[in-house]
Design an enzyme around this catalytic site. Structure first.
Site, mmCIF file in Angstrom:
data_model
loop_
_atom_site.group_PDB
_atom_site.id
_atom_site.type_symbol
_atom_site.label_atom_id
_atom_site.label_comp_id
_atom_site.label_asym_id
_atom_site.label_seq_id
_atom_site.Cartn_x
_atom_site.Cartn_y
_atom_site.Cartn_z
ATOM 1 N N ALA A 1 -5.095 -21.625 -21.675
ATOM 2 C CA ALA A 1 -5.040 -22.819 -22.534
ATOM 3 C C ALA A 1 -3.616 -23.352 -22.631
ATOM 4 O O ALA A 1 -3.219 -24.258 -21.882
ATOM 5 C CB ALA A 1 -5.604 -22.502 -23.921
ATOM 6 N N VAL B 1 -9.614 -29.190 -27.515
ATOM 7 C CA VAL B 1 -9.789 -30.487 -28.153
ATOM 8 C C VAL B 1 -8.502 -31.262 -27.930
ATOM 9 O O VAL B 1 -7.411 -30.698 -28.015
ATOM 10 C CB VAL B 1 -10.068 -30.296 -29.664
ATOM 11 C CG1 VAL B 1 -9.894 -31.595 -30.433
ATOM 12 C CG2 VAL B 1 -11.475 -29.753 -29.866
ATOM 13 N N CYS C 1 -13.635 -21.008 -32.937
ATOM 14 C CA CYS C 1 -12.698 -21.941 -33.580
ATOM 15 C C CYS C 1 -12.575 -21.612 -35.077
ATOM 16 O O CYS C 1 -13.566 -21.614 -35.793
ATOM 17 C CB CYS C 1 -13.159 -23.385 -33.397
ATOM 18 S SG CYS C 1 -12.047 -24.548 -34.203
ATOM 19 N N ASN D 1 -9.136 -14.239 -22.209
ATOM 20 C CA ASN D 1 -8.317 -15.378 -22.622
ATOM 21 C C ASN D 1 -7.316 -14.911 -23.684
ATOM 22 O O ASN D 1 -7.601 -14.012 -24.453
ATOM 23 C CB ASN D 1 -9.237 -16.483 -23.187
ATOM 24 C CG ASN D 1 -8.493 -17.575 -23.921
ATOM 25 O OD1 ASN D 1 -8.747 -17.840 -25.096
ATOM 26 N ND2 ASN D 1 -7.567 -18.236 -23.239
ATOM 27 N N GLY D 2 -6.149 -15.541 -23.661
ATOM 28 C CA GLY D 2 -5.104 -15.200 -24.632
ATOM 29 C C GLY D 2 -3.845 -14.770 -23.923
ATOM 30 O O GLY D 2 -3.804 -13.702 -23.304
ATOM 31 N N ASP D 3 -2.826 -15.657 -23.964
ATOM 32 C CA ASP D 3 -1.530 -15.361 -23.347
ATOM 33 C C ASP D 3 -1.606 -15.112 -21.847
ATOM 34 O O ASP D 3 -0.814 -14.338 -21.311
ATOM 35 C CB ASP D 3 -0.859 -14.159 -24.030
ATOM 36 C CG ASP D 3 -0.363 -14.506 -25.421
ATOM 37 O OD1 ASP D 3 -0.235 -15.709 -25.723
ATOM 38 O OD2 ASP D 3 -0.124 -13.582 -26.205
ATOM 39 N N HIS E 1 -11.515 -14.441 -26.336
ATOM 40 C CA HIS E 1 -10.149 -14.818 -26.724
ATOM 41 C C HIS E 1 -9.604 -13.603 -27.467
ATOM 42 O O HIS E 1 -10.117 -13.252 -28.543
ATOM 43 C CB HIS E 1 -10.199 -16.075 -27.601
ATOM 44 C CG HIS E 1 -8.865 -16.479 -28.135
ATOM 45 N ND1 HIS E 1 -8.696 -17.527 -29.003
ATOM 46 C CD2 HIS E 1 -7.631 -15.984 -27.934
ATOM 47 C CE1 HIS E 1 -7.413 -17.661 -29.318
ATOM 48 N NE2 HIS E 1 -6.744 -16.723 -28.683
ATOM 49 N N LYS F 1 -18.035 -18.361 -25.915
ATOM 50 C CA LYS F 1 -16.623 -17.982 -26.051
ATOM 51 C C LYS F 1 -16.428 -17.440 -27.456
ATOM 52 O O LYS F 1 -16.713 -18.138 -28.439
ATOM 53 C CB LYS F 1 -15.729 -19.199 -25.800
ATOM 54 C CG LYS F 1 -14.234 -18.926 -25.988
ATOM 55 C CD LYS F 1 -13.418 -20.059 -25.368
ATOM 56 C CE LYS F 1 -11.928 -19.899 -25.604
ATOM 57 N NZ LYS F 1 -11.480 -20.500 -26.878
#
Ligand SMILES: Cc1cc2nc3c(=O)[nH]c(=O)nc-3n(C[C@H](O)[C@H](O)[C@H](O)COP(=O)(O)O)c2cc1C
Length: 485
Positions: free
Chosen positions: A307, A62, A178, A283-285, A249, A221
């Site tokens: 991200a 976002v 989220c 996903n993540g780091d 994630h 996701k």
């Protein structure tokens, strides 16, 4: 840059892998011969859809994942880009149009407040229409590469919203991760992780309706649940819904963005996905293409999603052999060009530039003071005439800088106000309305810009204190998160 999976190179590495375990994955940067048939099941990818295997992708974000950010990520080699989560309600009933100046596709809605041409311009509108743009995409540069992410808590609404955009995108993704109150209180995002039947129902409805009608796939996701058995049960349920891809994630819902991602459950998630023939992205780091390659090899996943690292420097999608990370000035200048080409909202451009420019650089403060694209171009030292001309043209279109609608002098005659609010067709009244609108909107815009600048400053301060905290040790549990999505 072409998708790694589409190059002979990546397929080549996969061929070597074909002789290994069926669950072993393809590195994103590869150097060996094409994939032979394996016994690994694979859900069919619809004709206009995309296979997430072998892809390094831009995460949904976002605010930070608006069109210019996505174009920049693609420029530096992202294979696919996710747009920011858009809530189903806001999309249902939206109008699609092609901006005649930029050629971009825009989904618009009527704002809840009264007509104001000044507002229309401030909100980045085409011409003097009153709608606000809720989603903008590039039909050429994003063709076959854009995944649209939905925020939803209802199967019927999800399908209705997906139908609005499905003809223009390459996939529909559902946000089930989220943790923000806005999402969770509305039963969306991470709330769906606690209601697997509801989430599965949404995915099943989308997978039943959207692929046959539009030829694109559906994905989800998620975040990790507290324990591996809980996550496994959820993933087993989701991979049977007809989805083609699942991104995990690697943080649990309560985890802060600054906490290191945990990868203990990743192999299990990948295994469950692969047994069902569903592509699995991690996903993540993940911070660069080269690191993503290593992680893909290590965990056997099909690809990776970035991200935060991409928000700061989207050239993280470029491998070392192709040039690696570019300097912030080059990245910021390119970003500015894309922002102008698509007539991006100035507050969003300022926010993104603040992510990209180091706090210590003198340009950082200069950019904070800018109120037009011409000023951005100056602050970033864009000397060529083409950029300056584009900046001026963008200012003209968005009524910024020298083209800003000036504040009207205070109205003395109150009757005039009353007449103006009657909204009749009298020319004078329309002029009065425009002046009022200009005055009101100009104040409003100033307030918004000040708020935005404060947020940027706050984020930067938090960012820098977080960097210090990383050196000093783990952050206290009470530390505010810069972004808690
Ligand atoms: C500014 C920002 C906005 C985000 N918005 C979304 C979103 O719209 N949908 C979503 O699924 N995740 C969103 N996220 C989460 C990211 O997609 C990603 O899962 C998370 O940041 C972890 O990846 P990273 O470690 O590479 O940052 C957002 C993250 C950030 C930093």
């Amino acid at each position: 840059m072409a998708s790694m999976a589409e190059t002979p190179a990546i397929a080549a590495t996969a061929a070597t892998a074909a002789t290994k375990e069926a669950t072993e994955s393809t590195p994103l940067t590869a150097t060996t011969p094409p994939r032979a048939a394996t016994s690994t099941p694979r859900v069919p990818i619809p004709p206009r859809g995309v296979d997430y295997r072998g892809k390094l992708v831009l995460a949904p974000m976002v605010r930070s994942g608006e069109l210019p950010s996505r174009l920049l990520a693609l420029h530096y080699g992202a294979d696919l880009v996710w747009g920011p989560e858009t809530v189903d309600h806001s999309l249902i009933g939206a109008t699609r149009r092609i901006n005649p100046r930029t050629g971009m596709i825009e989904y618009t809605r009527q704002p809840s407040h009264a007509y104001s041409p000044a507002h229309a311009n401030a909100n980045n509108e085409a011409g003097s229409t009153t709608e606000s743009v809720i989603y903008r995409l590039d039909p050429v540069r994003e063709k076959g590469k854009l995944v649209f992410q939905l925020g939803t808590s209802d199967a019927g609404r999800a399908v209705a919203a997906a139908r609005v955009v499905a003809a223009d995108v390459a996939g529909i993704d559902v946000n089930a991760g989220c943790p923000k109150p806005f999402s969770v209180l509305g039963g969306m995002g991470a709330a769906l992780l606690r209601e697997p039947d509801k989430l599965a129902g949404i995915l099943e409805a989308l997978a039943r309706e959207i692929p046959p009608e539009f030829g694109i796939g559906v994905s989800v996701k998620i975040r990790l649940l507290e324990t591996a058995p809980e996550t496994e049960a959820l993933v087993r349920r989701l991979v049977r819904t007809g989805i083609t891809g699942l991104t995990v994630h690697c943080r649990t819902t309560p985890m802060r963005p600054r906490e290191r991602a945990i990868r203990g459950q990743l192999r299990m998630v990948r295994q469950v996905c692969h047994e069902a023939g569903v592509a699995c992205l991690m996903n993540g780091d993940v911070e660069s293409r080269d690191q993503a390659d290593e992680l893909v090899r290590e965990f056997g996943v099909d690809g990776a999603m970035i991200a935060t690292a991409a928000e700061k420097n989207p050239s993280c999608f470029r491998s070392r052999v192709d040039g690696g990370l570019a300097g912030w000035l080059e990245v910021a200048q390119r970003y500015l060009r894309f922002a102008m080409e698509v007539e991006n909202r100035i507050a969003n451009t300022k926010y993104l530039l603040a992510q990209m420019i180091p706090g210590k650089a003198s340009a950082y403060k200069e950019v904070q003071r800018c109120r037009s694209y011409t000023e951005f171009a100056q602050a970033l030292g864009c000397d060529d005439g083409g950029m300056r001309q584009l900046a001026r043209e963008t200012d003209r279109m968005l009524s910024l800088g020298e083209f800003e609608v000036k504040r009207a002098p205070k109205q003395k005659n109150k009757n005039n106000n009353i007449n103006n609010n009657n909204n009749n067709n009298n020319n004078n009244n329309q002029k009065g309305q425009q002046q009022q609108g200009g005055q009101h909107e100009s104040k409003k815009r100033k307030r918004e810009e000040e708020k935005e600048a404060e947020q940027i400053e706050g984020a930067k301060t938090r960012d820098e204190s977080a960097k210090r905290a990383e050196v000093a040790g783990p952050a206290p549990v009470t530390a505010p998160a810069a972004v808690a999505v």
